[in-house]
Design a protein around this motif. Sequence first.
Motif, mmCIF file in Angstrom:
data_model
loop_
_atom_site.group_PDB
_atom_site.id
_atom_site.type_symbol
_atom_site.label_atom_id
_atom_site.label_comp_id
_atom_site.label_asym_id
_atom_site.label_seq_id
_atom_site.Cartn_x
_atom_site.Cartn_y
_atom_site.Cartn_z
ATOM 1 N N LYS A 54 0.835 -1.215 0.000
ATOM 2 C CA LYS A 54 0.000 0.000 0.000
ATOM 3 C C LYS A 54 0.863 1.255 0.000
ATOM 4 N N LYS A 105 2.470 1.703 -3.432
ATOM 5 C CA LYS A 105 1.482 2.196 -4.396
ATOM 6 C C LYS A 105 1.191 3.683 -4.172
ATOM 7 N N SER A 106 0.988 4.081 -2.928
ATOM 8 C CA SER A 106 0.627 5.479 -2.670
ATOM 9 C C SER A 106 1.782 6.425 -3.014
ATOM 10 N N THR A 119 4.324 5.830 -5.294
ATOM 11 C CA THR A 119 4.779 5.789 -6.701
ATOM 12 C C THR A 119 3.701 6.103 -7.728
ATOM 13 N N THR A 120 2.421 5.993 -7.367
ATOM 14 C CA THR A 120 1.344 6.243 -8.335
ATOM 15 C C THR A 120 1.462 7.662 -8.892
ATOM 16 N N LEU A 141 2.538 -1.888 -13.803
ATOM 17 C CA LEU A 141 1.807 -1.318 -12.675
ATOM 18 C C LEU A 141 0.972 -0.142 -13.160
ATOM 19 N N ARG A 158 1.506 4.559 -13.661
ATOM 20 C CA ARG A 158 2.919 4.904 -13.526
ATOM 21 C C ARG A 158 3.583 4.785 -14.885
#
Length: 165
Positions: free
Chosen positions: A29, A32-33, A35-36, A54, A57
């Motif tokens: 999580k 994801k938060s 690198t998004t 992914l 990105r």
Amino acid sequence: MITMIAAAAENRALGKDNQLVWHLPNDFKRFKSLTTGHHIIMGRKTFESFPKPLPNRTHIIITRQKDYKAEGCIVVDSIEKAIESCPKNEEAFIIGGGEIYNLTLSFADKIELTVVHHNFEADAFFPEIKTDDWELINSDFQSKDEKHLYDYTFETYIKKQKTPQ
């Protein structure tokens, strides 16, 4: 800004046979938060360990293979070209693997590291973070629970500014 992001065990283990050797949903999580919406730089083997790119990105893949193609991704043959492919005024993330982390440590401004409090057998390792070069600015310990088999700590490092002699 160039940020390295990784999860590594206390013995700096990253993984074995191109796979992680632990499962920490909160680390996924966090990854994801952070690198998004950003460019992510990785080696070819790391890219090939994903079932698909992914979402949300821009993938930059570093490989020595001349004809390597990855639909929707930027493919380059050097760290320098990977960094040049990123917008200058945005944070970009180096996401691995072990060889790429070793090659890019000198380019990084920041490290987002999840330390997994266990030692694992591995064939890929995160480079040593030297306290002469890096300052720990945040540390957030998390206890193991029903979804996390190991204690872990989210750590943030920034590169120390060298003062002229």
